[in-house]
Design a protein around this motif. Sequence first.
Motif, PDB file in Angstrom:
ATOM      1  N   SER A  66       0.815  -1.222   0.000  1.00 54.69           N
ATOM      2  CA  SER A  66       0.000   0.000   0.000  1.00 54.69           C
ATOM      3  C   SER A  66       0.850   1.274   0.000  1.00 54.69           C
ATOM      4  O   SER A  66       0.310   2.370  -0.122  1.00 54.69           O
ATOM      5  CB  SER A  66      -0.944   0.011   1.210  1.00 54.69           C
ATOM      6  N   MET A  67       2.168   1.141   0.105  1.00 57.62           N
ATOM      7  CA  MET A  67       3.048   2.313   0.126  1.00 57.62           C
ATOM      8  C   MET A  67       3.211   2.871  -1.289  1.00 57.62           C
ATOM      9  O   MET A  67       3.161   2.119  -2.262  1.00 57.62           O
ATOM     10  CB  MET A  67       4.428   1.947   0.685  1.00 57.62           C
ATOM     11  N   ASP A  68       3.437   4.189  -1.373  1.00 57.26           N
ATOM     12  CA  ASP A  68       3.716   4.752  -2.700  1.00 57.26           C
ATOM     13  C   ASP A  68       5.149   4.406  -3.095  1.00 57.26           C
ATOM     14  O   ASP A  68       5.944   3.959  -2.276  1.00 57.26           O
ATOM     15  CB  ASP A  68       3.439   6.253  -2.751  1.00 57.26           C
ATOM     16  N   ALA A  69       5.477   4.610  -4.356  1.00 56.45           N
ATOM     17  CA  ALA A  69       6.757   4.166  -4.918  1.00 56.45           C
ATOM     18  C   ALA A  69       7.973   4.772  -4.220  1.00 56.45           C
ATOM     19  O   ALA A  69       9.022   4.150  -4.145  1.00 56.45           O
ATOM     20  CB  ALA A  69       6.818   4.478  -6.406  1.00 56.45           C
ATOM     21  N   GLU A  70       7.853   5.972  -3.678  1.00 58.64           N
ATOM     22  CA  GLU A  70       8.988   6.633  -3.037  1.00 58.64           C
ATOM     23  C   GLU A  70       9.155   6.251  -1.575  1.00 58.64           C
ATOM     24  O   GLU A  70      10.169   6.565  -0.957  1.00 58.64           O
ATOM     25  CB  GLU A  70       8.853   8.154  -3.131  1.00 58.64           C
ATOM     26  N   TYR A  85      10.685  -1.228  -0.389  1.00 55.03           N
ATOM     27  CA  TYR A  85      10.199  -0.019  -1.045  1.00 55.03           C
ATOM     28  C   TYR A  85       8.840  -0.283  -1.680  1.00 55.03           C
ATOM     29  O   TYR A  85       8.560  -1.395  -2.137  1.00 55.03           O
ATOM     30  CB  TYR A  85      11.188   0.424  -2.128  1.00 55.03           C
ATOM     31  N   GLY A  86       8.033   0.757  -1.749  1.00 60.25           N
ATOM     32  CA  GLY A  86       6.714   0.650  -2.353  1.00 60.25           C
ATOM     33  C   GLY A  86       6.749   0.254  -3.813  1.00 60.25           C
ATOM     34  O   GLY A  86       5.798  -0.334  -4.324  1.00 60.25           O
ATOM     35  N   ASP A  87       7.858   0.551  -4.497  1.00 59.34           N
ATOM     36  CA  ASP A  87       7.956   0.222  -5.925  1.00 59.34           C
ATOM     37  C   ASP A  87       8.391  -1.219  -6.185  1.00 59.34           C
ATOM     38  O   ASP A  87       8.596  -1.615  -7.323  1.00 59.34           O
ATOM     39  CB  ASP A  87       8.886   1.201  -6.641  1.00 59.34           C
ATOM     40  N   GLY A  88       8.561  -2.018  -5.124  1.00 65.96           N
ATOM     41  CA  GLY A  88       8.903  -3.425  -5.302  1.00 65.96           C
ATOM     42  C   GLY A  88      10.344  -3.781  -4.997  1.00 65.96           C
ATOM     43  O   GLY A  88      10.688  -4.958  -4.929  1.00 65.96           O
ATOM     44  N   ARG A  89      11.174  -2.787  -4.790  1.00 67.31           N
ATOM     45  CA  ARG A  89      12.568  -3.098  -4.469  1.00 67.31           C
ATOM     46  C   ARG A  89      12.670  -3.617  -3.036  1.00 67.31           C
ATOM     47  O   ARG A  89      11.947  -3.177  -2.153  1.00 67.31           O
ATOM     48  CB  ARG A  89      13.458  -1.867  -4.620  1.00 67.31           C
ATOM     49  N   ALA A  90      13.586  -4.542  -2.835  1.00 66.98           N
ATOM     50  CA  ALA A  90      13.856  -5.087  -1.512  1.00 66.98           C
ATOM     51  C   ALA A  90      15.361  -5.311  -1.416  1.00 66.98           C
ATOM     52  O   ALA A  90      15.992  -5.729  -2.383  1.00 66.98           O
ATOM     53  CB  ALA A  90      13.104  -6.389  -1.303  1.00 66.98           C
ATOM     54  N   ALA A  91      15.911  -5.010  -0.255  1.00 62.77           N
ATOM     55  CA  ALA A  91      17.350  -5.171  -0.068  1.00 62.77           C
ATOM     56  C   ALA A  91      17.642  -5.659   1.342  1.00 62.77           C
ATOM     57  O   ALA A  91      16.926  -5.333   2.282  1.00 62.77           O
ATOM     58  CB  ALA A  91      18.074  -3.858  -0.336  1.00 62.77           C
TER      59      ALA A  91
END
Length: 97
Positions: A66-70, A85-91
């Motif tokens: 539900s988070m926005d991309a930023e 991250y909201g845009d799908g990145r994970a680290a």
Amino acid sequence: MENSSSRVDGGRGTGQTISKTFDWSETPPSVAVVRLLSVATNADPTEVEPLAETVDPDALDRLVPSMDAESHLEFTHCCLSILLYGDGRAAVESEDC
């Protein structure tokens, strides 16, 4: 869809950063975190310290998509820093412990 590429490089902390991009509608964030933790610790996903020891996996699965991309969420689990991250990145990055 899960991005099949991953990046391992020097990160903000003392160790490596392992990152992937996921489609949160197909891969729940809690599953993505366990996958990255298993790579970071060179262990089978079933051997990774339970995520629930640090964070509520169900809440994570509701919040992150539900988070926005930023936007991003960061927490530490077993001396590893996890960034979602909201845009799908994970680290996952190693920390000093």
